[in-house]
Write a protein that holds these residues in place. Sequence first.
Motif, mmCIF file in Angstrom:
data_model
loop_
_atom_site.group_PDB
_atom_site.id
_atom_site.type_symbol
_atom_site.label_atom_id
_atom_site.label_comp_id
_atom_site.label_asym_id
_atom_site.label_seq_id
_atom_site.Cartn_x
_atom_site.Cartn_y
_atom_site.Cartn_z
ATOM 1 N N MET A 1 2.806 16.000 -4.033
ATOM 2 C CA MET A 1 2.662 14.730 -3.317
ATOM 3 C C MET A 1 4.055 14.163 -3.024
ATOM 4 S SD MET A 1 0.601 11.249 -4.414
ATOM 5 C CE MET A 1 -0.743 12.195 -5.105
ATOM 6 N N ASP A 2 4.233 13.641 -1.816
ATOM 7 C CA ASP A 2 5.527 13.099 -1.393
ATOM 8 C C ASP A 2 5.949 11.924 -2.287
ATOM 9 O OD1 ASP A 2 6.797 10.880 0.782
ATOM 10 O OD2 ASP A 2 7.668 12.887 0.738
ATOM 11 N N LYS A 3 7.271 11.851 -2.604
ATOM 12 C CA LYS A 3 7.805 10.821 -3.484
ATOM 13 C C LYS A 3 7.564 9.417 -2.923
ATOM 14 C CE LYS A 3 12.055 9.335 -5.787
ATOM 15 N NZ LYS A 3 13.495 9.596 -5.965
ATOM 16 N N LYS A 4 7.784 9.266 -1.609
ATOM 17 C CA LYS A 4 7.582 7.950 -0.994
ATOM 18 C C LYS A 4 6.115 7.515 -1.076
ATOM 19 C CE LYS A 4 11.464 8.027 2.236
ATOM 20 N NZ LYS A 4 11.879 7.968 3.655
ATOM 21 N N LEU A 5 5.210 8.489 -0.921
ATOM 22 C CA LEU A 5 3.785 8.161 -1.019
ATOM 23 C C LEU A 5 3.433 7.722 -2.435
ATOM 24 C CD1 LEU A 5 0.946 8.002 0.118
ATOM 25 C CD2 LEU A 5 0.678 10.459 -0.306
ATOM 26 N N LYS A 6 4.019 8.420 -3.439
ATOM 27 C CA LYS A 6 3.789 8.029 -4.825
ATOM 28 C C LYS A 6 4.253 6.597 -5.064
ATOM 29 C CE LYS A 6 4.102 12.529 -7.137
ATOM 30 N NZ LYS A 6 4.885 13.342 -8.108
ATOM 31 N N GLN A 7 5.448 6.267 -4.581
ATOM 32 C CA GLN A 7 5.986 4.917 -4.762
ATOM 33 C C GLN A 7 5.089 3.871 -4.086
ATOM 34 O OE1 GLN A 7 9.937 5.342 -3.166
ATOM 35 N NE2 GLN A 7 10.826 5.967 -5.154
ATOM 36 N N PHE A 8 4.617 4.213 -2.886
ATOM 37 C CA PHE A 8 3.744 3.294 -2.151
ATOM 38 C C PHE A 8 2.452 3.037 -2.922
ATOM 39 C CE2 PHE A 8 0.083 2.946 0.753
ATOM 40 C CZ PHE A 8 0.364 1.716 1.327
ATOM 41 N N LEU A 9 1.835 4.110 -3.464
ATOM 42 C CA LEU A 9 0.581 3.946 -4.196
ATOM 43 C C LEU A 9 0.788 3.154 -5.487
ATOM 44 C CD1 LEU A 9 -0.945 7.535 -3.704
ATOM 45 C CD2 LEU A 9 -1.622 5.415 -2.544
ATOM 46 N N ILE A 10 1.908 3.414 -6.173
ATOM 47 C CA ILE A 10 2.207 2.666 -7.403
ATOM 48 C C ILE A 10 2.415 1.182 -7.102
ATOM 49 C CG2 ILE A 10 3.923 2.333 -9.229
ATOM 50 C CD1 ILE A 10 4.324 5.400 -9.182
ATOM 51 N N LYS A 11 3.168 0.882 -6.030
ATOM 52 C CA LYS A 11 3.378 -0.516 -5.633
ATOM 53 C C LYS A 11 2.058 -1.194 -5.290
ATOM 54 C CE LYS A 11 8.094 0.086 -3.846
ATOM 55 N NZ LYS A 11 8.946 0.116 -2.625
ATOM 56 N N SER A 12 1.174 -0.455 -4.615
ATOM 57 C CA SER A 12 -0.135 -1.005 -4.242
ATOM 58 C C SER A 12 -0.940 -1.368 -5.488
ATOM 59 C CB SER A 12 -0.921 0.004 -3.405
ATOM 60 O OG SER A 12 -0.245 0.290 -2.205
ATOM 61 N N ILE A 13 -0.905 -0.485 -6.494
ATOM 62 C CA ILE A 13 -1.644 -0.747 -7.733
ATOM 63 C C ILE A 13 -1.057 -1.953 -8.456
ATOM 64 C CG2 ILE A 13 -2.158 0.180 -10.028
ATOM 65 C CD1 ILE A 13 -2.369 2.951 -8.709
ATOM 66 N N ILE A 14 0.273 -2.061 -8.493
ATOM 67 C CA ILE A 14 0.925 -3.212 -9.154
ATOM 68 C C ILE A 14 0.522 -4.516 -8.482
ATOM 69 C CG2 ILE A 14 3.151 -4.336 -9.568
ATOM 70 C CD1 ILE A 14 4.341 -1.533 -9.966
ATOM 71 N N ILE A 15 0.512 -4.526 -7.151
ATOM 72 C CA ILE A 15 0.142 -5.742 -6.414
ATOM 73 C C ILE A 15 -1.298 -6.142 -6.708
ATOM 74 C CG2 ILE A 15 -0.267 -6.693 -4.107
ATOM 75 C CD1 ILE A 15 2.132 -4.981 -3.159
ATOM 76 N N VAL A 16 -2.208 -5.143 -6.716
ATOM 77 C CA VAL A 16 -3.625 -5.467 -6.935
ATOM 78 C C VAL A 16 -3.855 -5.938 -8.379
ATOM 79 C CG1 VAL A 16 -4.555 -3.202 -7.654
ATOM 80 C CG2 VAL A 16 -5.948 -4.717 -6.262
ATOM 81 N N VAL A 17 -3.086 -5.410 -9.320
ATOM 82 C CA VAL A 17 -3.185 -5.864 -10.707
ATOM 83 C C VAL A 17 -2.712 -7.319 -10.831
ATOM 84 C CG1 VAL A 17 -2.214 -5.570 -13.027
ATOM 85 C CG2 VAL A 17 -3.064 -3.585 -11.773
ATOM 86 N N LEU A 18 -1.661 -7.669 -10.116
ATOM 87 C CA LEU A 18 -1.173 -9.053 -10.124
ATOM 88 C C LEU A 18 -2.213 -10.007 -9.535
ATOM 89 C CD1 LEU A 18 2.567 -8.538 -9.062
ATOM 90 C CD2 LEU A 18 1.688 -9.176 -11.331
ATOM 91 N N ILE A 19 -2.925 -9.541 -8.512
ATOM 92 C CA ILE A 19 -4.005 -10.375 -7.937
ATOM 93 C C ILE A 19 -5.114 -10.560 -8.969
ATOM 94 C CG2 ILE A 19 -5.718 -10.581 -6.098
ATOM 95 C CD1 ILE A 19 -3.855 -8.900 -4.326
ATOM 96 N N HIS A 20 -5.420 -9.504 -9.723
ATOM 97 C CA HIS A 20 -6.413 -9.615 -10.803
ATOM 98 C C HIS A 20 -5.970 -10.655 -11.821
ATOM 99 C CE1 HIS A 20 -9.744 -6.719 -10.513
ATOM 100 N NE2 HIS A 20 -8.909 -5.972 -9.785
ATOM 101 N N LEU A 21 -4.709 -10.640 -12.164
ATOM 102 C CA LEU A 21 -4.178 -11.609 -13.118
ATOM 103 C C LEU A 21 -4.351 -13.034 -12.595
ATOM 104 C CD1 LEU A 21 -2.656 -12.243 -15.739
ATOM 105 C CD2 LEU A 21 -0.507 -11.913 -14.468
#
Length: 397
Positions: free
Chosen positions: A1-21
């Motif tokens: 999997m492309d490194k940039k795609l990994k970073q994008f998916l990780i950032k997306s998960i962090i943002i959605v977790v912050l919304i949960h908080l």
Amino acid sequence: MDKKLKQFLIKSIIIVVLIHLAYFIYGYFKFEGIKDINIYTEFYRFKFYDDVSISHFFVSGLFLLLVLIFLLRNHSKQNYSAGNLLKIGGILLFIVFLSLSFFVSYSFGLNAKLKTELSETNFNKDKTLVNVLNPFLYNYTSYSSEKLFNYENILYPKPYPVIEQKDTLFYDANNKEQYTLEYNYYSIDTLKVLTANFDKVNSKADSIFDILGIDKTDLTKRILSKKVIKDSTQIIYRGREVSPDYDNEICIFLQNKNLYSPIKDVSVEKQQYQNAVERYKLLYKYKPDSLLYKFQKLDTLFKRYNVETYLNPKQINKDAFYFRDHKGSLNEIRNQFDRKTLSEKFQTLNRLFYEPNYLHPSIIGIYFTVIIIVWLFGFLLYILWNYKNRKSVNSGN
């Protein structure tokens, strides 16, 4: 999997977790307190018409739309294998699930605030108080119920509990045979012996009983139950006769062992006995002020739970001791309060503490169907977009 795609998916998960908080914090401060809990109170389910649902709809929709746009624009030109595509699909499914479950975090916030206002320990203390005082809280007509109030419900002091035995006595009246029922009460005693020793004694019992001139049949009738517990045999048998009617330390308030609301993970029998001991001590061993203090705590509990009450601790305490000393003359005890509200309050709190439906059964099917549809739409669109971009790149070469 492309490194940039990994970073994008990780950032997306962090943002959605912050919304949960954020939703958790909102739920925490939105909880209005146990005074407003009623039989219809439940943890949040998507209702489509209030602030949580409306904001949820727009926040989830906007977030997923942005994720899809950035995913298609910036990360759909790589030539991924089937295995990598499945990994990407799995992560996208997780992101979709998180994006559509903010209301669950809102419910967790409500629950967290509930338990800061009323911890499980304090809830159990409230239950214990109501369970101990439960025989004082029935409406007037209930005190004539032989099912609720009877001698066989007395668990303390010794030799109680007892078992009732009905005997039919026949007699002649005007040359006509009549009969009457006589009620006798016998203590229930327990004997525990090693099973091996019990079997040895039992095998020799007939000869021993014959030598001693004891009627074995009579002794056998006195045995109520036998139970093997590991290497021991527990025998419960009928003991000596007692007379509750003439017992100066027995009153109607000891003749009820019902639990208003049992404490979880503690045996009912143990709770009933402990409450019976405490009730007996309050009525016969402690000073009258001890029972008064319990009624004062109960009055405070009613007010804290927002239960309408006309209970006057001094009056009901006075009634309790009066009817303790005057058997059979129980006039109306002054214990008026909203029994229905208290019952509903305890039922609801038990459900919220021990059966919390963060995802209400009525919406489970719809909820997971929406998740799958949204995920399939986004993932299939990504696959098609990725295929189209790679094809155009190859044709350009």
